[in-house]
Design a protein around this motif. Structure first.
Motif: not given
Length: 282
Positions: A243-247, A254, A250-251, A241, A194-195
């Protein structure tokens, strides 16, 4: 799974009369948690199967298009043969056109055969991994025209670590047994994170962490019987990624290991000519 949950409910009901209300509620909540997990695994499995079914449908569509193009080319050759009888004065030109069309037809037939082979390979690999997919241990997807086996690193590794857990080793070994049985195929293990930045004494960035994890998986696969010339490793860190790293969800998606089935480019039309131009070494 549903049958086991039913027995669990029955057990709770029978025990309800001899346990405290608090214990009863705890058992009830635990049952509900098991049920939610089972439903989530079912949704994940269905999504993976839907993705594969869509990819197979796309391959069937391409196959049909190639078949139609083959029929058109065959019809064109027949027309050229008829024209050849009438245009004897232009015999050389007609022969050249016929040769060109035959070459195009041969290439189209090769592509058709390759489409059939891809469909068969996707179907075969999906069947091989069906038990692991149903168990929620992995997913199989088609990404950029390649078949990719995805495993969540949260199951394989502890946070910030590149050491496989016991369950992770078992999962990689089981996957290796299936992949190693596929002849004439190579595989690339790609590490993803993830980020969330990592700054530890061992890893300066997610690049290093993802690469170490990929290398660990490669070594485990080699220990499990995968020939070393058929396996390689790479790292994408946080930069590819899925998926989005906003959730948090999502993380978690990833953080993964991908095992990519590397396509055999030598079977593509024109591969021999490209090898000659590039000075291919045998």
């Amino acid at each position: 799974m549903k049958k086991n949950l039913t027995f669990a409910v029955a057990a709770i009901v029978l025990l309800a009369g001899c346990v405290t209300k608090g214990t009863y509620n705890e058992l009830k909540d635990e049952y509900q948690g098991y049920r939610d997990q089972a439903e989530e695994r079912e949704r994940t499995n269905q999504a993976a199967i839907s993705d594969l079914e869509k990819a197979l449908a796309d391959e069937h569509t391409r196959y049909d298009q190639l078949a139609a193009e083959q029929a058109r080319l065959e019809s064109r050759i027949e027309a050229l043969n008829a024209e050849k009888a009438k245009l004897l004065t232009d015999k050389k030109g007609l022969q050249a056109a016929e040769a060109e069309m035959r070459e195009a037809l041969n290439e189209m037939m090769q592509r058709k055969a390759q489409a059939e082979a891809r469909i068969a390979e996707y179907t075969n690999l999906l069947q091989r991994f069906k038990a692991l997919i149903d168990a929620g241990k992995l997913t199989v997807k088609i990404i950029d025209g390649q078949m990719v086996v995805q495993l969540a690193t949260d199951v394989l590794f502890a946070s910030g670590s590149a050491d496989l857990s016991r369950g992770g080793k078992d999962a990689i070994t089981e996957v290796t047994t299936i992949l190693a049985s596929i002849p004439d195929r190579s595989f690339q293990v790609a590490g993803h994170t993830d980020n969330v930045p990592i700054h530890s004494s061992r890893y300066r960035s997610n690049w290093e962490l993802a690469f170490d994890r990929a290398i660990t998986v490669v070594r485990t696969m080699m220990d499990g019987g995968m020939p070393s010339p058929r396996i390689s490793a790479t790292s994408y860190g946080e930069f590819r990624p899925t998926a989005s790293n906003d959730t948090d969800e999502g993380k978690a998606r990833n953080r993964r290991i991908e095992i990519i089935v590397v396509p055999d480019l030598s079977k593509l039309p024109g591969a021999e000519e490209l090898e000659k131009l590039g000075g291919h070494e045998s």
